[in-house]
Design an enzyme around this catalytic site. Structure first.
Site, PDB file in Angstrom:
ATOM      1  CD  GLU A  60      -0.993   0.468   3.712  1.00  0.00           C
ATOM      2  OE1 GLU A  60      -1.478   1.620   3.678  1.00  0.00           O
ATOM      3  OE2 GLU A  60      -1.153  -0.327   4.659  1.00  0.00           O
ATOM      4  CB  VAL A  68      -5.680  -2.032   3.857  1.00  0.00           C
ATOM      5  CG1 VAL A  68      -6.039  -3.513   3.729  1.00  0.00           C
ATOM      6  CG2 VAL A  68      -4.431  -1.871   4.711  1.00  0.00           C
ATOM      7  CG  ASP A 115     -15.440   5.297  11.973  1.00  0.00           C
ATOM      8  OD1 ASP A 115     -15.192   4.772  10.866  1.00  0.00           O
ATOM      9  OD2 ASP A 115     -14.783   6.245  12.439  1.00  0.00           O
ATOM     10  CB  SER A 143     -11.742  -0.025   8.185  1.00  0.00           C
ATOM     11  OG  SER A 143     -10.936  -0.071   7.033  1.00  0.00           O
ATOM     12  CB  ALA A 144     -13.704   0.625   3.057  1.00  0.00           C
ATOM     13  CG  ASP A 145      -8.878  -1.663   5.444  1.00  0.00           C
ATOM     14  OD1 ASP A 145      -9.045  -0.880   4.503  1.00  0.00           O
ATOM     15  OD2 ASP A 145      -7.967  -1.552   6.282  1.00  0.00           O
ATOM     16  CE  LYS A 166      -3.275   1.544  10.534  1.00  0.00           C
ATOM     17  NZ  LYS A 166      -3.808   0.635   9.492  1.00  0.00           N
TER      18      LYS A 166
END
Length: 304
Positions: A24, A105, A137, A139-141, A158
């Site tokens: 990335e 990512v 909230d 992540s789109a990951d 994380k």
């Protein structure tokens, strides 16, 4: 209009079955301080090459999605403080409007899969944010990995995120997670998040076996996550980590920072308050993961 460019050696390697590892670019543009970021980006690519694979850092340059940035493009992303942060939903806009941006990512995984790359090394995945019950909230990951045929080497998610909630979401999405020589999920800056894993492997050949079994059974439509921890001697002191995290989350709430701003804010806060210990750990994470991903890519190439 050319929207995608695959560097010649990357395209040739994919076509011939030679090992390739995607990287990335958000970690370069937004995850590490300048000029350390460019030095690490070059070192990580060199480590992959040393293992016998081709390194393909991914980003968007002047409206073109590039799989395999050259050194000038790496330098551009590392040096420009105004580089956009591009998740999957953003890439089409950046390309249409001739923008330059670093891929997360999620967007890296999508573009790597589009180019036929099977291995991807990163630091830590995105996931479910703390207090997501109120903010939604996430992540789109996670959704991207649930729809992408890649093996992703990471140090967990994380540690600023809600780790157990993220593991639950990965399970619900059918995304398999395997520990590399560990039976607990890593905690990014910490070697152990305290959450057990159902599966572990002991060698890169074991990972290639899992990849092959999933392919043969038609189960490789989702990513395979290989969790690779820091050594105990390399992790941040746990008491320091927990204190800085609690302080950072409180400041985040007070400042009203949400969405894309959360991770950069907390990573910068960690860097400052740990006096560089988090930066050292982050750098070790991406180096270790790049080497392991390249070794898996070599094992997969020999088998495939």
């Amino acid at each position: 209009m050319h929207t995608l460019r695959i560097r010649d050696d990357v395209a040739a390697a994919v076509a011939s079955g030679h090992p390739v590892v995607a990287l990335e670019s958000t970690i370069i543009a937004h995850g590490l301080p300048r000029p350390h970021n460019l030095r690490v980006a070059r070192e990580v690519e060199a480590l992959i090459v040393e293992q016998g694979a081709v390194a393909a850092t991914i980003g968007v340059i002047n409206g073109v999605a590039v799989v395999g940035l050259d050194d000038d493009e790496l330098t551009q992303l590392a040096g420009d403080p105004n580089v956009a942060k591009l998740s999957v939903r953003d890439v089409g806009f950046a390309v249409a409007q001739r923008r330059t941006g670093a891929t997360t990512v999620a967007s890296t995984a999508a573009l790597a899969a589009r180019a036929g790359i099977r291995l991807f090394a990163t630091g830590g995945l995105g996931g479910v944010h703390r207090e997501a019950r109120e903010s939604w909230d996430e992540s789109a990951d996670l959704n991207t990995l649930a729809a992408t045929s890649l093996t992703v080497v990471c140090a967990g998610v994380k540690s600023i995120l809600d780790v157990p909630a993220t593991l639950e979401r990965l399970e619900s999405l059918g995304v398999p997670v395997v520990g590399y020589r560990i039976k607990s999920f890593p905690g990014f800056y910490l070697s152990d998040s305290g959450h057990p894993l159902d599966w572990s492997v002991e060698s890169v050949e074991d990972v290639a076996d899992v990849m092959a079994a999933r392919r043969d059974l038609g189960l490789d439509g989702r990513a395979l996550i290989v969790a690779n921890p820091l050594a105990d001697s390399e992790q941040i002191n746990r008491e320091l980590h927990d204190r800085v995290l609690a302080e950072g989350l409180e400041l985040l709430h007070t400042a009203g920072i949400t969405g894309k701003g959360v991770t950069p804010f907390l990573l910068e806060y960690f860097h400052r308050e740990t006096r560089g210990a988090s930066l050292a750990a982050n750098t070790l994470i991406i180096r270790h993961n790049a080497v392991l991903a390249a070794q898996i890519a070599v094992a997969w190439s020999a088998r495939a």
